[in-house]
Design a protein around this motif. Sequence first.
Motif, mmCIF file in Angstrom:
data_model
loop_
_atom_site.group_PDB
_atom_site.id
_atom_site.type_symbol
_atom_site.label_atom_id
_atom_site.label_comp_id
_atom_site.label_asym_id
_atom_site.label_seq_id
_atom_site.Cartn_x
_atom_site.Cartn_y
_atom_site.Cartn_z
ATOM 1 N N HIS A 36 0.903 -1.129 0.107
ATOM 2 C CA HIS A 36 -0.044 0.100 0.031
ATOM 3 C C HIS A 36 0.637 1.306 -0.153
ATOM 4 N N ARG A 37 2.003 1.195 0.978
ATOM 5 C CA ARG A 37 2.647 2.456 0.765
ATOM 6 C C ARG A 37 3.323 2.756 -0.291
ATOM 7 N N LEU A 38 3.745 1.771 -1.409
ATOM 8 C CA LEU A 38 4.505 1.855 -2.583
ATOM 9 C C LEU A 38 3.587 2.282 -3.230
ATOM 10 N N SER A 41 1.619 5.824 -2.878
ATOM 11 C CA SER A 41 2.548 7.209 -2.985
ATOM 12 C C SER A 41 2.999 7.323 -4.547
ATOM 13 N N ARG A 42 2.666 6.593 -5.435
ATOM 14 C CA ARG A 42 3.015 6.752 -6.734
ATOM 15 C C ARG A 42 2.355 7.599 -7.652
ATOM 16 N N PHE A 46 3.300 7.964 -13.689
ATOM 17 C CA PHE A 46 4.169 6.888 -13.947
ATOM 18 C C PHE A 46 3.158 5.520 -14.321
ATOM 19 N N ALA A 47 3.964 4.471 -14.936
ATOM 20 C CA ALA A 47 3.322 3.171 -15.289
ATOM 21 C C ALA A 47 2.700 2.473 -13.832
ATOM 22 N N ASN A 48 1.847 1.664 -14.382
ATOM 23 C CA ASN A 48 1.183 0.959 -13.299
ATOM 24 C C ASN A 48 1.891 -0.320 -12.690
#
Length: 142
Positions: A36-38, A41-42, A46-48
């Motif tokens: 979840h943190r990663l 926060s994107r 950016f790509a998925n």
Amino acid sequence: MIRFIFIQNVLGKTRLAKYYVPLDDSEKHKIEYEVHRLVSSRSTKFANTVEFRTHKLVYRKYAGLFFTLCVDVNENELAYLELIHLFVEVLDHYFNYVKEIHLVYNFHKVFVILDELILSGEPQESSKKVILERLRSLERLE
């Protein structure tokens, strides 16, 4: 191969978690937090897809929910993005526009839908029509 699939809200609460590899409970909670943190926060620029440990996360955000798959590094990201989209389409059709509350109170039905799509970490069915017909036949048996 799919390692796990999560549906998490924007606050980090996991609404669905299915693991296709054996992990202990403390490791599962740690992974859910890290994922979840990663993912949350994107930036949307950016790509998925993002690398995660020795694997790859493929995710999409739909109406406040993150649908995340952890797959092997050599897997095709676009195929798994389509799988996520198919899952959401089936949920939408089954629940008449799915909401987070449907996932909470009908988790057993969501797991049945997921099992129609993915079995033992491998995609099984790619036809929305076939999946919905199977779900209707299962409902008749109840």
